[in-house]
Design a protein around this motif. Sequence first.
Motif, PDB file in Angstrom:
ATOM      1  N   SER A 234      32.528 -37.431  24.529  1.00  0.00           N
ATOM      2  CA  SER A 234      33.464 -36.355  24.197  1.00  0.00           C
ATOM      3  C   SER A 234      33.843 -36.413  22.726  1.00  0.00           C
ATOM      4  O   SER A 234      34.187 -35.395  22.128  1.00  0.00           O
ATOM      5  N   SER A 235      33.770 -37.593  22.152  1.00  0.00           N
ATOM      6  CA  SER A 235      34.026 -37.748  20.723  1.00  0.00           C
ATOM      7  C   SER A 235      33.328 -39.003  20.237  1.00  0.00           C
ATOM      8  O   SER A 235      33.026 -39.907  21.025  1.00  0.00           O
TER       9      SER A 235
ATOM     10  N   PHE B 280      27.341 -34.955  14.021  1.00  0.00           N
ATOM     11  CA  PHE B 280      27.305 -35.204  15.451  1.00  0.00           C
ATOM     12  C   PHE B 280      26.149 -34.409  16.019  1.00  0.00           C
ATOM     13  O   PHE B 280      25.996 -33.233  15.705  1.00  0.00           O
TER      14      PHE B 280
ATOM     15  N   ARG C  95      25.670 -34.115  21.613  1.00  0.00           N
ATOM     16  CA  ARG C  95      26.783 -35.077  21.578  1.00  0.00           C
ATOM     17  C   ARG C  95      26.364 -36.451  22.105  1.00  0.00           C
ATOM     18  O   ARG C  95      27.135 -37.154  22.779  1.00  0.00           O
ATOM     19  N   LYS C  96      25.112 -36.836  21.786  1.00  0.00           N
ATOM     20  CA  LYS C  96      24.644 -38.165  22.182  1.00  0.00           C
ATOM     21  C   LYS C  96      24.379 -39.052  20.975  1.00  0.00           C
ATOM     22  O   LYS C  96      24.150 -40.251  21.136  1.00  0.00           O
TER      23      LYS C  96
ATOM     24  N   GLU D 155      28.567 -30.715  14.788  1.00  0.00           N
ATOM     25  CA  GLU D 155      29.616 -30.764  13.756  1.00  0.00           C
ATOM     26  C   GLU D 155      29.189 -31.630  12.572  1.00  0.00           C
ATOM     27  O   GLU D 155      28.580 -32.678  12.744  1.00  0.00           O
TER      28      GLU D 155
ATOM     29  N   SER E 211      24.670 -39.594  16.351  1.00  0.00           N
ATOM     30  CA  SER E 211      25.348 -39.237  15.113  1.00  0.00           C
ATOM     31  C   SER E 211      24.638 -39.910  13.951  1.00  0.00           C
ATOM     32  O   SER E 211      23.951 -40.929  14.129  1.00  0.00           O
TER      33      SER E 211
ATOM     34  N   VAL F 295      33.848 -34.269  17.217  1.00  0.00           N
ATOM     35  CA  VAL F 295      34.063 -33.922  18.620  1.00  0.00           C
ATOM     36  C   VAL F 295      33.170 -32.780  19.103  1.00  0.00           C
ATOM     37  O   VAL F 295      32.957 -32.629  20.309  1.00  0.00           O
ATOM     38  N   THR F 296      32.647 -31.970  18.196  1.00  0.00           N
ATOM     39  CA  THR F 296      31.871 -30.787  18.589  1.00  0.00           C
ATOM     40  C   THR F 296      30.394 -31.019  18.291  1.00  0.00           C
ATOM     41  O   THR F 296      30.041 -31.453  17.192  1.00  0.00           O
ATOM     42  N   GLY F 297      29.513 -30.709  19.250  1.00  0.00           N
ATOM     43  CA  GLY F 297      28.080 -30.846  19.018  1.00  0.00           C
ATOM     44  C   GLY F 297      27.647 -30.072  17.789  1.00  0.00           C
ATOM     45  O   GLY F 297      28.020 -28.920  17.627  1.00  0.00           O
TER      46      GLY F 297
ATOM     47  N   ASP G 146      23.683 -32.191  18.391  1.00  0.00           N
ATOM     48  CA  ASP G 146      23.977 -31.002  19.193  1.00  0.00           C
ATOM     49  C   ASP G 146      24.344 -31.345  20.637  1.00  0.00           C
ATOM     50  O   ASP G 146      25.204 -30.702  21.247  1.00  0.00           O
TER      51      ASP G 146
ATOM     52  N   VAL H  13      26.364 -38.906  26.933  1.00  0.00           N
ATOM     53  CA  VAL H  13      27.132 -37.887  26.229  1.00  0.00           C
ATOM     54  C   VAL H  13      28.541 -38.415  25.970  1.00  0.00           C
ATOM     55  O   VAL H  13      29.140 -39.058  26.832  1.00  0.00           O
TER      56      VAL H  13
END
Lengths: 111, 114
Positions: free
Chosen positions: A30-31, A65, A69-70, A54, A72, A50-52, A67, A28
């Motif tokens: 953070s960004s 990104f 956050r792993k 996004e 993109s 930065v947001t799942g 959901d 995961v």
Amino acid sequence: TQLLEQSPQFLSIQEGENLTVYCNSSSVFSSLQWYRQEPGEGPVLLVTVVTGGEVKKLKRLTFQFGDARKDSSLHITAAQPGDTGLYLCAGEPRANSKLTFGKGITLSVRP
Amino acid sequence: KAGVTQTPRYLIKTRGQQVTLSCSPISGHRSVSWYQQTPGQGLQFLFEYFSETQRNKGNFPGRFSGRQFSNSRSEMNVSTLELGDSALYLCASRTGTVNTGELFFGEGSRLTVL
């Protein structure tokens, strides 16, 4: 160590085509950032997510990104020869920690 | 404002020698990171300095070292050069104080070890 896998490694397409490339990890972040590097130059930032979940758009480029956050994706609509370059994704597990880069995707857009 | 400046742009050394590379960050940026870029391994993180202190470190041997000065300028040194150290060494600066700070890269120093 957070690893980022980018695919495909190489892509050669005709001008006007659409394409999607990926950046995946089991960790995961953070960004996550996307950079483009042209020969003889350093990478230049395209976007930070930065947001799942996004989604960000930069002209013909759409970045998403995952959901969780792993991961993109980068989608390019109607690719142009000027889009040619090395596309790098980079993830940061937490603010101001080291930014880890994937190996990159070499994109060639033929006129 | 002026971008990140790296010197020298190109250099050739022989095995066993040592090399020092220099980086001047964007004015106001307190963080400087160094990366090694090779075709096979991509961009690999060496270390990051923030306000003269090493804040983050990659997985490189002790032959690779760096430092940062009070004006935020940074140098990295590689001792006892090996053929495998041939690479593009990129320096990047960021403010270092905000979340998700954008990295601004220099054009790199291309090192060839013969």
